[in-house]
Design a protein around this motif. Sequence first.
Motif, PDB file in Angstrom:
ATOM      1  N   LEU A 185     -30.080 -96.771 116.485  1.00 48.19           N
ATOM      2  CA  LEU A 185     -31.148 -97.633 116.975  1.00 48.19           C
ATOM      3  C   LEU A 185     -32.507 -96.986 116.756  1.00 48.19           C
ATOM      4  O   LEU A 185     -33.473 -97.643 116.359  1.00 48.19           O
ATOM      5  CB  LEU A 185     -30.930 -97.941 118.457  1.00 48.19           C
ATOM      6  CG  LEU A 185     -29.686 -98.751 118.796  1.00 48.19           C
ATOM      7  CD1 LEU A 185     -29.561 -98.919 120.307  1.00 48.19           C
ATOM      8  CD2 LEU A 185     -29.723-100.114 118.122  1.00 48.19           C
ATOM      9  N   VAL A 186     -32.592 -95.689 116.999  1.00 52.27           N
ATOM     10  CA  VAL A 186     -33.847 -94.967 116.777  1.00 52.27           C
ATOM     11  C   VAL A 186     -34.216 -94.994 115.295  1.00 52.27           C
ATOM     12  O   VAL A 186     -35.383 -95.195 114.927  1.00 52.27           O
ATOM     13  CB  VAL A 186     -33.723 -93.518 117.287  1.00 52.27           C
ATOM     14  CG1 VAL A 186     -34.954 -92.707 116.875  1.00 52.27           C
ATOM     15  CG2 VAL A 186     -33.546 -93.492 118.793  1.00 52.27           C
ATOM     16  N   ALA A 187     -33.218 -94.815 114.411  1.00 50.30           N
ATOM     17  CA  ALA A 187     -33.480 -94.825 112.974  1.00 50.30           C
ATOM     18  C   ALA A 187     -33.989 -96.192 112.518  1.00 50.30           C
ATOM     19  O   ALA A 187     -34.903 -96.283 111.687  1.00 50.30           O
ATOM     20  CB  ALA A 187     -32.206 -94.454 112.215  1.00 50.30           C
ATOM     21  N   VAL A 188     -33.396 -97.252 113.043  1.00 49.51           N
ATOM     22  CA  VAL A 188     -33.840 -98.599 112.684  1.00 49.51           C
ATOM     23  C   VAL A 188     -35.277 -98.842 113.133  1.00 49.51           C
ATOM     24  O   VAL A 188     -36.102 -99.405 112.397  1.00 49.51           O
ATOM     25  CB  VAL A 188     -32.898 -99.658 113.306  1.00 49.51           C
ATOM     26  CG1 VAL A 188     -33.485-101.053 113.141  1.00 49.51           C
ATOM     27  CG2 VAL A 188     -31.520 -99.593 112.655  1.00 49.51           C
ATOM     28  N   GLU A 189     -35.615 -98.410 114.337  1.00 54.20           N
ATOM     29  CA  GLU A 189     -36.972 -98.597 114.846  1.00 54.20           C
ATOM     30  C   GLU A 189     -37.984 -97.810 114.016  1.00 54.20           C
ATOM     31  O   GLU A 189     -39.097 -98.281 113.762  1.00 54.20           O
ATOM     32  CB  GLU A 189     -37.034 -98.174 116.317  1.00 54.20           C
ATOM     33  CG  GLU A 189     -36.248 -99.078 117.257  1.00 54.20           C
ATOM     34  CD  GLU A 189     -36.687-100.522 117.165  1.00 54.20           C
ATOM     35  OE1 GLU A 189     -37.913-100.785 117.038  1.00 54.20           O
ATOM     36  OE2 GLU A 189     -35.803-101.413 117.199  1.00 54.20           O
ATOM     37  N   ARG A 190     -37.600 -96.595 113.563  1.00 54.60           N
ATOM     38  CA  ARG A 190     -38.492 -95.801 112.704  1.00 54.60           C
ATOM     39  C   ARG A 190     -38.740 -96.515 111.389  1.00 54.60           C
ATOM     40  O   ARG A 190     -39.850 -96.545 110.877  1.00 54.60           O
ATOM     41  CB  ARG A 190     -37.872 -94.421 112.446  1.00 54.60           C
ATOM     42  CG  ARG A 190     -38.023 -93.454 113.616  1.00 54.60           C
ATOM     43  CD  ARG A 190     -37.240 -92.150 113.371  1.00 54.60           C
ATOM     44  NE  ARG A 190     -37.481 -91.595 112.055  1.00 54.60           N
ATOM     45  CZ  ARG A 190     -38.547 -90.858 111.719  1.00 54.60           C
ATOM     46  NH1 ARG A 190     -39.492 -90.611 112.635  1.00 54.60           N
ATOM     47  NH2 ARG A 190     -38.675 -90.380 110.501  1.00 54.60           N
ATOM     48  N   TRP A 191     -37.706 -97.122 110.832  1.00 53.75           N
ATOM     49  CA  TRP A 191     -37.840 -97.845 109.567  1.00 53.75           C
ATOM     50  C   TRP A 191     -38.710 -99.088 109.770  1.00 53.75           C
ATOM     51  O   TRP A 191     -39.578 -99.388 108.947  1.00 53.75           O
ATOM     52  CB  TRP A 191     -36.452 -98.220 109.066  1.00 53.75           C
ATOM     53  CG  TRP A 191     -36.471 -99.105 107.862  1.00 53.75           C
ATOM     54  CD1 TRP A 191     -36.981 -98.813 106.632  1.00 53.75           C
ATOM     55  CD2 TRP A 191     -35.962-100.439 107.786  1.00 53.75           C
ATOM     56  NE1 TRP A 191     -36.819 -99.882 105.778  1.00 53.75           N
ATOM     57  CE2 TRP A 191     -36.195-100.891 106.464  1.00 53.75           C
ATOM     58  CE3 TRP A 191     -35.330-101.276 108.683  1.00 53.75           C
ATOM     59  CZ2 TRP A 191     -35.815-102.155 106.037  1.00 53.75           C
ATOM     60  CZ3 TRP A 191     -34.939-102.530 108.254  1.00 53.75           C
ATOM     61  CH2 TRP A 191     -35.193-102.969 106.955  1.00 53.75           C
ATOM     62  N   LYS A 192     -38.522 -99.817 110.859  1.00 56.07           N
ATOM     63  CA  LYS A 192     -39.321-101.004 111.137  1.00 56.07           C
ATOM     64  C   LYS A 192     -40.798-100.651 111.313  1.00 56.07           C
ATOM     65  O   LYS A 192     -41.686-101.405 110.906  1.00 56.07           O
ATOM     66  CB  LYS A 192     -38.814-101.705 112.393  1.00 56.07           C
ATOM     67  CG  LYS A 192     -37.507-102.452 112.215  1.00 56.07           C
ATOM     68  CD  LYS A 192     -37.102-103.145 113.515  1.00 56.07           C
ATOM     69  CE  LYS A 192     -35.842-103.952 113.343  1.00 56.07           C
ATOM     70  NZ  LYS A 192     -35.447-104.628 114.620  1.00 56.07           N
ATOM     71  N   ALA A 193     -41.055 -99.492 111.911  1.00 56.81           N
ATOM     72  CA  ALA A 193     -42.429 -99.079 112.170  1.00 56.81           C
ATOM     73  C   ALA A 193     -43.110 -98.514 110.929  1.00 56.81           C
ATOM     74  O   ALA A 193     -44.313 -98.220 110.945  1.00 56.81           O
ATOM     75  CB  ALA A 193     -42.455 -98.043 113.298  1.00 56.81           C
ATOM     76  N   GLY A 194     -42.364 -98.338 109.837  1.00 56.09           N
ATOM     77  CA  GLY A 194     -42.932 -97.822 108.601  1.00 56.09           C
ATOM     78  C   GLY A 194     -43.008 -96.316 108.542  1.00 56.09           C
ATOM     79  O   GLY A 194     -43.677 -95.757 107.671  1.00 56.09           O
ATOM     80  N   ASP A 195     -42.297 -95.624 109.447  1.00 58.32           N
ATOM     81  CA  ASP A 195     -42.302 -94.156 109.442  1.00 58.32           C
ATOM     82  C   ASP A 195     -41.437 -93.580 108.325  1.00 58.32           C
ATOM     83  O   ASP A 195     -41.529 -92.387 108.034  1.00 58.32           O
ATOM     84  CB  ASP A 195     -41.821 -93.631 110.790  1.00 58.32           C
ATOM     85  CG  ASP A 195     -42.775 -94.019 111.924  1.00 58.32           C
ATOM     86  OD1 ASP A 195     -43.961 -94.253 111.631  1.00 58.32           O
ATOM     87  OD2 ASP A 195     -42.326 -94.090 113.083  1.00 58.32           O
ATOM     88  N   CYS A 196     -40.573 -94.385 107.743  1.00 58.53           N
ATOM     89  CA  CYS A 196     -39.756 -93.931 106.614  1.00 58.53           C
ATOM     90  C   CYS A 196     -39.571 -95.113 105.663  1.00 58.53           C
ATOM     91  O   CYS A 196     -39.657 -96.270 106.063  1.00 58.53           O
ATOM     92  CB  CYS A 196     -38.409 -93.378 107.075  1.00 58.53           C
ATOM     93  SG  CYS A 196     -37.469 -94.537 108.078  1.00 58.53           S
ATOM     94  N   GLN A 197     -39.344 -94.824 104.377  1.00 54.95           N
ATOM     95  CA  GLN A 197     -39.272 -95.876 103.365  1.00 54.95           C
ATOM     96  C   GLN A 197     -37.957 -96.639 103.391  1.00 54.95           C
ATOM     97  O   GLN A 197     -37.892 -97.788 102.978  1.00 54.95           O
ATOM     98  CB  GLN A 197     -39.486 -95.272 101.980  1.00 54.95           C
ATOM     99  CG  GLN A 197     -40.898 -94.724 101.772  1.00 54.95           C
ATOM    100  CD  GLN A 197     -41.093 -94.213 100.377  1.00 54.95           C
ATOM    101  OE1 GLN A 197     -40.154 -94.148  99.587  1.00 54.95           O
ATOM    102  NE2 GLN A 197     -42.322 -93.836 100.036  1.00 54.95           N
ATOM    103  N   SER A 198     -36.904 -95.997 103.857  1.00 56.86           N
ATOM    104  CA  SER A 198     -35.591 -96.661 103.920  1.00 56.86           C
ATOM    105  C   SER A 198     -34.867 -96.166 105.164  1.00 56.86           C
ATOM    106  O   SER A 198     -35.190 -95.103 105.695  1.00 56.86           O
ATOM    107  CB  SER A 198     -34.773 -96.350 102.665  1.00 56.86           C
ATOM    108  OG  SER A 198     -34.524 -94.958 102.578  1.00 56.86           O
TER     109      SER A 198
END
Length: 215
Positions: A185-198
Amino acid sequence: MVEEILALKKKGYTIKQIAQEMDSTIGKVQYRLRKLQSQQHTSAPKKEMEYESHQVSPIRNIPSSYELDRIVLLPQGPESIYIYWDLQSSTRHMVSHHFRKPWSELNKKLKVYDVSDLLFNGHNSHWNIDISLPEMTDNWFLNDLEANRTFIVDFGIQPDSSDFFTVLRSAPIETPRDESDSKRLVAVERWKAGDCQSPEWLEQFSTYSIYSLLK
């Protein structure tokens, strides 16, 4: 008294008229009639229930094999997976020929890999375990796993003096999350926020089979 009541009823007398004719009360006449009806109901022969007979067709024998090369994983909960597999007769024959032994004498095993967040190449799992199988076994329950992890299972042969020989490989399967697991869930939120490209996980598996090894 009952006979007189019935005789008067046949003549069309009402309960009140019967009571007056017999110098009795309406209540006594009604009581006699109810008692007579109860006796008749009790003494009446019970009709046997008739059942229509239906011819049930016999259940066909379930085949011991469907002649398919497959191994399937089904999650049973955050910590449990059900595994079942099937092999074609031709596949068993090729394996027996390769090892120069009858199929029943080969040492069969399951190899379980934890491949969470990995590009699995057959060797780079986080951990793996071997499970020895009794002869004629075609299914297994795998318990005490971790929730929200990805697993791949091989069915194969363990020769006496060489490495494990994979015959079937399953598709990857993920055990369900439990309430305390928030990693993905944390990884998905990071991706949604644009903190990582994938998304910060990747689940793939290599595709090789016994056929390529035997050529």
